[in-house]
Design a protein around this motif. Structure first.
Motif, PDB file in Angstrom:
ATOM      1  N   THR A  57      42.139   8.997  13.478  1.00 35.36           N
ATOM      2  CA  THR A  57      43.331   8.286  13.933  1.00 35.36           C
ATOM      3  C   THR A  57      43.179   6.799  13.647  1.00 35.36           C
ATOM      4  O   THR A  57      42.098   6.323  13.341  1.00 35.36           O
ATOM      5  CB  THR A  57      43.559   8.489  15.441  1.00 35.36           C
ATOM      6  N   MET A  58      44.258   6.089  13.847  1.00 29.46           N
ATOM      7  CA  MET A  58      44.262   4.644  13.628  1.00 29.46           C
ATOM      8  C   MET A  58      44.086   3.867  14.932  1.00 29.46           C
ATOM      9  O   MET A  58      44.220   2.659  14.951  1.00 29.46           O
ATOM     10  CB  MET A  58      45.567   4.229  12.959  1.00 29.46           C
ATOM     11  N   SER A  59      43.766   4.550  16.018  1.00 28.27           N
ATOM     12  CA  SER A  59      43.607   3.890  17.311  1.00 28.27           C
ATOM     13  C   SER A  59      42.306   3.090  17.352  1.00 28.27           C
ATOM     14  O   SER A  59      41.245   3.616  17.028  1.00 28.27           O
ATOM     15  CB  SER A  59      43.591   4.918  18.433  1.00 28.27           C
ATOM     16  N   PRO A  60      42.381   1.830  17.760  1.00 25.78           N
ATOM     17  CA  PRO A  60      41.150   1.033  17.847  1.00 25.78           C
ATOM     18  C   PRO A  60      40.304   1.461  19.040  1.00 25.78           C
ATOM     19  O   PRO A  60      40.822   1.947  20.042  1.00 25.78           O
ATOM     20  CB  PRO A  60      41.673  -0.393  18.043  1.00 25.78           C
ATOM     21  N   ARG A  61      38.991   1.290  18.930  1.00 26.78           N
ATOM     22  CA  ARG A  61      38.098   1.544  20.061  1.00 26.78           C
ATOM     23  C   ARG A  61      37.926   0.280  20.882  1.00 26.78           C
ATOM     24  O   ARG A  61      37.540   0.339  22.042  1.00 26.78           O
ATOM     25  CB  ARG A  61      36.749   2.046  19.574  1.00 26.78           C
ATOM     26  N   GLY A  62      38.207  -0.863  20.279  1.00 27.75           N
ATOM     27  CA  GLY A  62      38.060  -2.126  20.983  1.00 27.75           C
ATOM     28  C   GLY A  62      38.940  -3.194  20.375  1.00 27.75           C
ATOM     29  O   GLY A  62      39.352  -3.097  19.217  1.00 27.75           O
ATOM     30  N   ILE A  63      39.227  -4.205  21.187  1.00 27.60           N
ATOM     31  CA  ILE A  63      40.038  -5.342  20.748  1.00 27.60           C
ATOM     32  C   ILE A  63      39.328  -6.603  21.200  1.00 27.60           C
ATOM     33  O   ILE A  63      38.886  -6.699  22.351  1.00 27.60           O
ATOM     34  CB  ILE A  63      41.458  -5.293  21.344  1.00 27.60           C
ATOM     35  N   ILE A  64      39.231  -7.570  20.295  1.00 31.52           N
ATOM     36  CA  ILE A  64      38.639  -8.867  20.615  1.00 31.52           C
ATOM     37  C   ILE A  64      39.750  -9.904  20.530  1.00 31.52           C
ATOM     38  O   ILE A  64      40.466  -9.988  19.534  1.00 31.52           O
ATOM     39  CB  ILE A  64      37.491  -9.215  19.661  1.00 31.52           C
ATOM     40  N   SER A  65      39.882 -10.691  21.597  1.00 33.21           N
ATOM     41  CA  SER A  65      40.935 -11.707  21.679  1.00 33.21           C
ATOM     42  C   SER A  65      40.292 -13.071  21.908  1.00 33.21           C
ATOM     43  O   SER A  65      39.475 -13.238  22.811  1.00 33.21           O
ATOM     44  CB  SER A  65      41.871 -11.367  22.849  1.00 33.21           C
ATOM     45  N   ASP A  66      40.670 -14.045  21.096  1.00 36.55           N
ATOM     46  CA  ASP A  66      40.110 -15.384  21.211  1.00 36.55           C
ATOM     47  C   ASP A  66      41.032 -16.282  22.028  1.00 36.55           C
ATOM     48  O   ASP A  66      42.235 -16.320  21.790  1.00 36.55           O
ATOM     49  CB  ASP A  66      39.903 -15.960  19.811  1.00 36.55           C
ATOM     50  N   GLU A  67      40.472 -16.987  22.981  1.00 39.14           N
ATOM     51  CA  GLU A  67      41.137 -18.003  23.800  1.00 39.14           C
ATOM     52  C   GLU A  67      42.421 -17.507  24.456  1.00 39.14           C
ATOM     53  O   GLU A  67      43.539 -17.775  23.986  1.00 39.14           O
ATOM     54  CB  GLU A  67      41.405 -19.267  22.984  1.00 39.14           C
ATOM     55  N   SER A  68      42.257 -16.814  25.553  1.00 40.40           N
ATOM     56  CA  SER A  68      43.384 -16.334  26.360  1.00 40.40           C
ATOM     57  C   SER A  68      43.953 -17.519  27.133  1.00 40.40           C
ATOM     58  O   SER A  68      43.377 -17.947  28.129  1.00 40.40           O
ATOM     59  CB  SER A  68      42.912 -15.246  27.321  1.00 40.40           C
ATOM     60  N   ALA A  69      45.073 -18.051  26.648  1.00 41.04           N
ATOM     61  CA  ALA A  69      45.586 -19.289  27.223  1.00 41.04           C
ATOM     62  C   ALA A  69      47.096 -19.300  27.450  1.00 41.04           C
ATOM     63  O   ALA A  69      47.643 -20.332  27.799  1.00 41.04           O
ATOM     64  CB  ALA A  69      45.199 -20.467  26.318  1.00 41.04           C
ATOM     65  N   SER A  70      47.755 -18.156  27.257  1.00 38.60           N
ATOM     66  CA  SER A  70      49.203 -18.146  27.465  1.00 38.60           C
ATOM     67  C   SER A  70      49.603 -16.879  28.219  1.00 38.60           C
ATOM     68  O   SER A  70      48.833 -15.920  28.303  1.00 38.60           O
ATOM     69  CB  SER A  70      49.946 -18.192  26.121  1.00 38.60           C
ATOM     70  N   GLU A  71      50.825 -16.892  28.743  1.00 43.86           N
ATOM     71  CA  GLU A  71      51.337 -15.701  29.430  1.00 43.86           C
ATOM     72  C   GLU A  71      51.394 -14.505  28.479  1.00 43.86           C
ATOM     73  O   GLU A  71      51.136 -13.378  28.882  1.00 43.86           O
ATOM     74  CB  GLU A  71      52.712 -15.988  30.019  1.00 43.86           C
ATOM     75  N   GLN A  72      51.710 -14.774  27.207  1.00 49.92           N
ATOM     76  CA  GLN A  72      51.764 -13.692  26.224  1.00 49.92           C
ATOM     77  C   GLN A  72      50.377 -13.090  25.995  1.00 49.92           C
ATOM     78  O   GLN A  72      50.242 -11.870  25.851  1.00 49.92           O
ATOM     79  CB  GLN A  72      52.349 -14.196  24.894  1.00 49.92           C
ATOM     80  N   ASP A  73      49.342 -13.932  25.979  1.00 45.64           N
ATOM     81  CA  ASP A  73      47.970 -13.440  25.822  1.00 45.64           C
ATOM     82  C   ASP A  73      47.596 -12.527  26.980  1.00 45.64           C
ATOM     83  O   ASP A  73      47.039 -11.446  26.784  1.00 45.64           O
ATOM     84  CB  ASP A  73      46.962 -14.599  25.780  1.00 45.64           C
ATOM     85  N   VAL A  74      47.898 -12.962  28.190  1.00 49.67           N
ATOM     86  CA  VAL A  74      47.567 -12.182  29.386  1.00 49.67           C
ATOM     87  C   VAL A  74      48.345 -10.867  29.392  1.00 49.67           C
ATOM     88  O   VAL A  74      47.784  -9.805  29.688  1.00 49.67           O
ATOM     89  CB  VAL A  74      47.821 -13.008  30.668  1.00 49.67           C
ATOM     90  N   ALA A  75      49.620 -10.913  29.030  1.00 49.72           N
ATOM     91  CA  ALA A  75      50.428  -9.690  28.976  1.00 49.72           C
ATOM     92  C   ALA A  75      49.865  -8.709  27.950  1.00 49.72           C
ATOM     93  O   ALA A  75      49.793  -7.504  28.197  1.00 49.72           O
ATOM     94  CB  ALA A  75      51.883 -10.028  28.652  1.00 49.72           C
ATOM     95  N   ALA A  76      49.450  -9.221  26.803  1.00 48.12           N
ATOM     96  CA  ALA A  76      48.882  -8.354  25.765  1.00 48.12           C
ATOM     97  C   ALA A  76      47.567  -7.726  26.230  1.00 48.12           C
ATOM     98  O   ALA A  76      47.317  -6.539  25.972  1.00 48.12           O
ATOM     99  CB  ALA A  76      48.669  -9.145  24.478  1.00 48.12           C
TER     100      ALA A  76
END
Length: 82
Positions: free
Chosen positions: A1-20
């Motif tokens: 499948t194309m489902s990721p096992r993990g996600i890395i996010s750099d600098e969570s600094a906005s409402e959109q980042d937190v929602a994601a």
């Protein structure tokens, strides 16, 4: 499948980042995210980040610190359970 096992996010600094991050956490993938702050207490007290802290999306934080007042400062690292 194309489902990721993990996600890395750099600098969570906005409402959109937190929602994601909250949306991704609901899918069961592992998350790694970064944010800058003076201390773990300061980061955890940010109104913007409270939803992901209160939802216990992350179980631990890794604190990285350097004292730039000295030449070629060593990197200090420690883990904090959230």
């Amino acid at each position: 499948t194309m489902s990721p096992r993990g996600i890395i996010s750099d600098e969570s600094a906005s409402e959109q980042d937190v929602a994601a991050l909250r949306l991704a956490a609901g899918t069961g993938v592992r998350l790694i995210a970064t944010t800058h702050g003076a201390s773990i207490e300061e980061v955890c007290s940010r109104k913007l980040l409270l939803p992901i802290i209160e939802d216990k999306i992350f179980s631990r934080a890794i604190i990285l610190k350097r004292d730039f007042s000295i030449p070629d400062p060593p990197l200090e690292a420690r883990t904090v359970e959230l």
